[in-house]
Design a protein around this motif. Structure first.
Motif, PDB file in Angstrom:
ATOM      1  N   ALA A 198     -23.402 -14.663  -1.387  1.00 60.69           N
ATOM      2  CA  ALA A 198     -23.351 -13.962  -0.765  1.00 60.69           C
ATOM      3  C   ALA A 198     -21.891 -13.636  -1.251  1.00 60.69           C
ATOM      4  CB  ALA A 198     -23.628 -13.016   0.406  1.00 60.69           C
ATOM      5  N   ALA A 199     -21.869 -12.424  -1.733  1.00 63.86           N
ATOM      6  CA  ALA A 199     -19.932 -12.118  -2.059  1.00 63.86           C
ATOM      7  C   ALA A 199     -19.845 -11.081  -2.453  1.00 63.86           C
ATOM      8  CB  ALA A 199     -19.821 -12.938  -3.806  1.00 63.86           C
ATOM      9  N   TRP A 229     -15.039 -12.497  -7.021  1.00 67.56           N
ATOM     10  CA  TRP A 229     -16.194 -12.633  -6.118  1.00 67.56           C
ATOM     11  C   TRP A 229     -15.836 -13.854  -5.056  1.00 67.56           C
ATOM     12  CZ3 TRP A 229     -19.213  -8.301  -6.024  1.00 67.56           C
ATOM     13  CH2 TRP A 229     -19.908  -7.365  -6.627  1.00 67.56           C
ATOM     14  N   ALA A 230     -15.871 -13.472  -3.533  1.00 67.57           N
ATOM     15  CA  ALA A 230     -15.406 -14.303  -2.966  1.00 67.57           C
ATOM     16  C   ALA A 230     -16.518 -14.119  -1.950  1.00 67.57           C
ATOM     17  CB  ALA A 230     -14.261 -13.222  -1.789  1.00 67.57           C
ATOM     18  N   LEU A 231     -16.873 -15.536  -1.621  1.00 67.10           N
ATOM     19  CA  LEU A 231     -18.010 -16.132  -1.561  1.00 67.10           C
ATOM     20  C   LEU A 231     -18.006 -16.090  -0.013  1.00 67.10           C
ATOM     21  CD1 LEU A 231     -18.840 -19.313  -3.441  1.00 67.10           C
ATOM     22  CD2 LEU A 231     -20.373 -17.035  -3.285  1.00 67.10           C
ATOM     23  N   LYS A 232     -19.372 -15.152   0.716  1.00 63.24           N
ATOM     24  CA  LYS A 232     -18.940 -15.180   2.022  1.00 63.24           C
ATOM     25  C   LYS A 232     -20.247 -16.084   2.363  1.00 63.24           C
ATOM     26  CE  LYS A 232     -16.267 -12.289   2.240  1.00 63.24           C
ATOM     27  NZ  LYS A 232     -14.911 -11.892   2.466  1.00 63.24           N
ATOM     28  N   ASN A 233     -20.080 -17.899   3.850  1.00 61.33           N
ATOM     29  CA  ASN A 233     -20.652 -18.016   3.590  1.00 61.33           C
ATOM     30  C   ASN A 233     -22.013 -17.656   4.553  1.00 61.33           C
ATOM     31  OD1 ASN A 233     -22.110 -20.490   4.469  1.00 61.33           O
ATOM     32  ND2 ASN A 233     -21.304 -20.929   5.954  1.00 61.33           N
ATOM     33  N   THR A 234     -22.685 -17.791   3.918  1.00 57.69           N
ATOM     34  CA  THR A 234     -24.527 -16.630   5.136  1.00 57.69           C
ATOM     35  C   THR A 234     -25.235 -17.850   5.680  1.00 57.69           C
ATOM     36  OG1 THR A 234     -26.112 -17.744   2.773  1.00 57.69           O
ATOM     37  CG2 THR A 234     -24.747 -15.833   3.287  1.00 57.69           C
ATOM     38  N   ALA A 242     -22.251  -8.459  -4.214  1.00 56.06           N
ATOM     39  CA  ALA A 242     -23.505  -9.559  -5.177  1.00 56.06           C
ATOM     40  C   ALA A 242     -24.303 -10.412  -3.839  1.00 56.06           C
ATOM     41  CB  ALA A 242     -22.879  -9.981  -6.377  1.00 56.06           C
ATOM     42  N   ALA A 243     -25.594 -11.091  -4.493  1.00 57.98           N
ATOM     43  CA  ALA A 243     -26.412 -11.977  -3.761  1.00 57.98           C
ATOM     44  C   ALA A 243     -27.283 -12.668  -5.061  1.00 57.98           C
ATOM     45  CB  ALA A 243     -27.250 -11.428  -2.031  1.00 57.98           C
TER      46      ALA A 243
END
Length: 348
Positions: A343-344, A28-33, A336-337
């Motif tokens: 969020a990833a 899972w690569a985290l995405k900065n929200t 995923a969240a």
């Protein structure tokens, strides 16, 4: 390598297990929200570029660039609401569900990417508490409330969530004492095909799954082996890859309690359920079949992500990050969240 090819390779490596041990591990690569104080239990993945999140404090986010940037597209004046489910048709059209007693349960729809919203439903019954919603196609969908007068209440839409009506309760079996749904991942009500939907329960003497084959008019109930008997226990999330093959995950959401038999499988459309011989090791709230796979799926919860490659019989942990919900798309993308604005997207 294109994003789609990369995601396809990640999924292939993930399901291959040790055969690809030397390759970069899918993760899972985290995405900065930019929203560390929010918890996103609502997730609608459109494709590898576009995803919608729905969460606390009336927050709705949307990305169109694979999670690199997120736009806050929350409905105005919704700051006191708790969004727990979002269903998106594309990058511009989506429906969000707010949970709670009485008028706290609401539905909003947007057709311009969240620039404007229309409130299409506000619950007027103080006894109702809406948990989840699902769509069969772009027009037909359902939302479900905890039992009112002894039966789960079902809302129906035939215009994509622009208007809703309460369906008659005559086709709904009686609820068990203490039985309710869990607004934990937007997956306590799911659909597959043009008319079939399934509703997950807990809290009663048995954790059950209810099934309709006529878009919510009539339902049948089946016990699952997932433990219940307590308001914190039951089935929290469902996933069906077709009308017959389904997965159920759940357990006890309290972090100090164990969750034995936290996974179950059906091969007959939910008429019967069997325990996973090797279930997820802890409480799981969300589950999704991997794209175009007949045997692989992911389950997520606060203590990690588990993978099955044999249709839900055995699960193994592949990540220890905290997520509440998961969703995969036909173009070989999984998202995923969860808590702390997480969020990833699955990448390698």
């Amino acid at each position: 390598m294109t994003a789609g090819v990369a995601c396809a390779a990640a999924l292939a490596a993930l399901t291959a297990g040790s055969a690809h041990a030397a390759a970069p591990a899918p993760h899972w690569a985290l995405k900065n929200t930019g929203t560390p104080d929010m918890r996103f239990r609502g997730l609608a993945a459109v494709d590898r570029h576009t995803a919608w999140l729905a969460g606390t404090a009336g927050t709705v986010l949307r990305t169109g660039d694979g999670g690199t940037t997120w736009r806050n597209v929350s409905p105005p004046g919704a700051g006191d609401l708790q969004f727990r489910d979002v269903e998106a048709f594309d990058a511009r059209s989506a429906v969000v569900l707010a949970i709670g007693e009485g008028e706290a349960s609401r539905v909003y729809r947007t057709d311009d990417g969240g620039a404007t919203w229309t409130e299409s439903f506000r619950n007027s019954d103080p006894a109702a508490f809406y948990d989840c919603m699902t769509f069969f196609d772009r027009r037909h969908g359902l939302a479900m409330s905890d039992p009112v007068d002894g039966r789960f209440r079902i809302l129906s839409t035939a215009d994509g969530g622009r208007s809703w009506r309460v369906l008659p309760g005559t086709g709904m079996p009686a609820a068990l004492d203490g039985e309710a749904g869990f607004a934990a991942s937007g997956q306590c009500l799911v659909a597959s095909g043009p008319k079939d939907a399934w509703l997950a329960t807990g809290g009663g003497a048995h954790a059950r799954v209810l099934h309709t084959a006529d878009r919510g008019l009539t339902w049948t109930a089946a016990d699952t082996p997932v433990p219940a008997g307590d308001p914190a226990k039951g089935v929290f999330g469902l996933a069906f890859r077709d009308r017959a093959h389904g997965l159920a995950v759940g357990g006890d959401y309290r972090p100090d309690q164990t969750s034995p038999r936290a996974g179950a499988v059906t091969r007959d459309g939910g008429r019967t359920w069997r325990s996973a011989p090797t279930p997820p090791p802890a409480y799981r709230s969300g589950v999704a079949w991997l794209p175009h796979s007949r045997t692989a799926a992911l389950a997520v919860g606060p203590t990690g992500t588990d993978l099955t490659t044999d249709g839900g019989r055995t699960w193994r942990t592949v990540d220890t990050g905290s997520y509440d919900t998961v969703d995969c798309t036909p173009d070989l993308s999984c998202w995923a969240a969860g808590e702390q604005g997480r969020a990833a997207r699955l990448e390698r």
